[in-house]
Design an enzyme around this catalytic site. Structure first.
Site, mmCIF file in Angstrom:
data_model
loop_
_atom_site.group_PDB
_atom_site.id
_atom_site.type_symbol
_atom_site.label_atom_id
_atom_site.label_comp_id
_atom_site.label_asym_id
_atom_site.label_seq_id
_atom_site.Cartn_x
_atom_site.Cartn_y
_atom_site.Cartn_z
ATOM 1 N N LYS A 157 0.716 -1.070 0.096
ATOM 2 C CA LYS A 157 -0.037 0.132 -0.028
ATOM 3 C C LYS A 157 0.917 1.315 -0.012
ATOM 4 C CE LYS A 157 -3.884 0.857 2.206
ATOM 5 N NZ LYS A 157 -4.862 1.037 1.271
HETATM 6 N N1 PMP Z 1 -7.812 -2.310 -2.938
HETATM 7 C C1 PMP Z 1 -7.027 -1.337 -2.889
HETATM 8 C C2 PMP Z 1 -6.299 -0.786 -3.686
HETATM 9 C C3 PMP Z 1 -6.951 -0.859 -1.449
HETATM 10 O O1 PMP Z 1 -6.587 0.396 -1.347
HETATM 11 C C4 PMP Z 1 -8.109 -0.962 -0.389
HETATM 12 C C5 PMP Z 1 -8.140 -0.525 1.046
HETATM 13 N N2 PMP Z 1 -7.033 -0.652 1.695
HETATM 14 C C6 PMP Z 1 -8.847 -2.504 -0.708
HETATM 15 C C7 PMP Z 1 -8.553 -2.945 -1.957
HETATM 16 C C8 PMP Z 1 -9.305 -3.101 0.548
HETATM 17 O O2 PMP Z 1 -8.720 -3.459 1.379
HETATM 18 P P1 PMP Z 1 -9.281 -3.358 2.905
HETATM 19 O O3 PMP Z 1 -10.602 -4.169 2.930
HETATM 20 O O4 PMP Z 1 -8.346 -4.223 3.796
HETATM 21 O O5 PMP Z 1 -9.390 -2.030 3.471
#
Ligand code: PMP
Length: 304
Positions: A157
């Site tokens: 991320k």
């Molecule tokens: N894809 C991306 C690109 C994201 O930034 C996120 C948010 N973190 C998600 C999917 C969903 O992940 P999560 O459920 O862990 O927030």
């Protein structure tokens, strides 16, 4: 945005307005920051953070991709999150831990620069709108493709990845839609700019695999477990754009978006054109769980 009193910066709680960095911060110029998005809910037992430790594992892994020496371990970071929530006397909030290569050397090689870490919390309601949660949102398949692991690792991320997300989001909103859906370099569905995607076909949940470039989302992981507990089949496989149009239901999952139904993709009505019945069931259970109303899933909640 709604502000709070204090932000945790490199081990100290500083005033919101004093949480500043130098203009020549490496991450500002070259996108060399990694971050997390987490939510804290007001549960029956008090404020609780959803899947805190799992988010910290992902945060530390994101840092590893960029050879970033994180000055704090998972336990210290979890504590920082809880301290920041407590000092701000807040029961429900979004939580943003961020680590970045700071000011020092200029140029692309970041490893000589110190790493700074911050944690901010603030009230953030429904990301894609209250109405979106009930009636579903309208999505546009983006002309921008999801970053590929040969270009930027999608599992980190990293701020840089979110320039790709921002382009897709801008395009979708400019075209009058609520959210984007990104395909990968192979033309398969990957994910939203900040959400994972699911379709429901003949009562089976289908979601793209990690190899599609989709982030391994913790909301997705939670929804898969909930769905399996309900007895629904869940399949991770490549998903074609065509399948979006003919799905019985579709929805997005993410910490910010929670479980948001999709009612339209590129002008095609999905299913009944509103929140589908399976989506509704999963969404209702998800909200019960995060609010501490189902002890079976109490393992996911970390009391502040
Ligand atoms: N894809 C991306 C690109 C994201 O930034 C996120 C948010 N973190 C998600 C999917 C969903 O992940 P999560 O459920 O862990 O927030």
């Amino acid at each position: 945005m709604q502000t709070t009193d204090k932000i945790w910066m490199d081990g100290k709680l500083v005033d919101w307005d004093s949480a500043k960095i130098h203009i020549l911060t490496h991450a500002l110029h070259y996108g060399t920051a990694v971050f997390e998005g987490i939510r804290c809910y007001n549960t029956t037992k008090g404020a609780a953070v959803f899947r805190l430790k799992d988010h910290m594992v992902r945060f530390l892994n994101s840092a590893k991709f960029y050879l970033m020496k994180m000055p704090y371990n998972s336990k210290e970071l979890c504590q920082a999150v809880k301290d920041t929530i407590r000092i701000n006397k807040i029961k429900e909030c979004y939580i943003r831990p961020i680590a970045f290569y700071t000011y020092g050397e200029m140029g692309l090689f970041p490893l000589k620069n110190p790493v700074s870490v911050a944690v901010a919390v603030w009230p953030w309601g429904t990301y894609l709108g209250e109405e979106g949660l009930k009636k579903g949102i309208r999505c546009k398949v983006s002309s921008w493709l999801r970053v590929d692991s040969r270009i930027l690792p999608p599992q980190a991320k990293c701020s840089a990845n979110y320039a790709n997300s921002a382009l897709a989001k801008i395009e979708a909103l400019d075209c009058g839609y609520d959210e984007a859906i990104l395909l990968n370099l192979n033309g398969h569905v990957s994910e939203g700019p900040g959400e994972n995607i699911f379709i429901v076909k003949d009562s089976t949940l289908i979601t793209p695999p990690t190899s599609s470039g989709a982030l391994v989302g913790l909301t997705k992981d939670s929804v898969v477990e909930i769905a399996k507990d309900f007895g629904f089949a869940c399949v991770e496989r490549d998903l074609l754009r065509d399948e979006l149009f003919t799905a019985d239901e579709a929805f997005l999952t993410g910490t910010a978006a929670e479980v948001t139904p999709i009612r339209e993709v590129d002008g095609r009505i999905i299913g009944n054109g509103s929140r589908g019945p399976i989506t509704e069931k999963l969404q209702a259970k998800f909200f019960e769980i995060v609010k501490g109303e189902d002890d079976k899933y109490a393992k996911w909640l970390d009391l502040v």
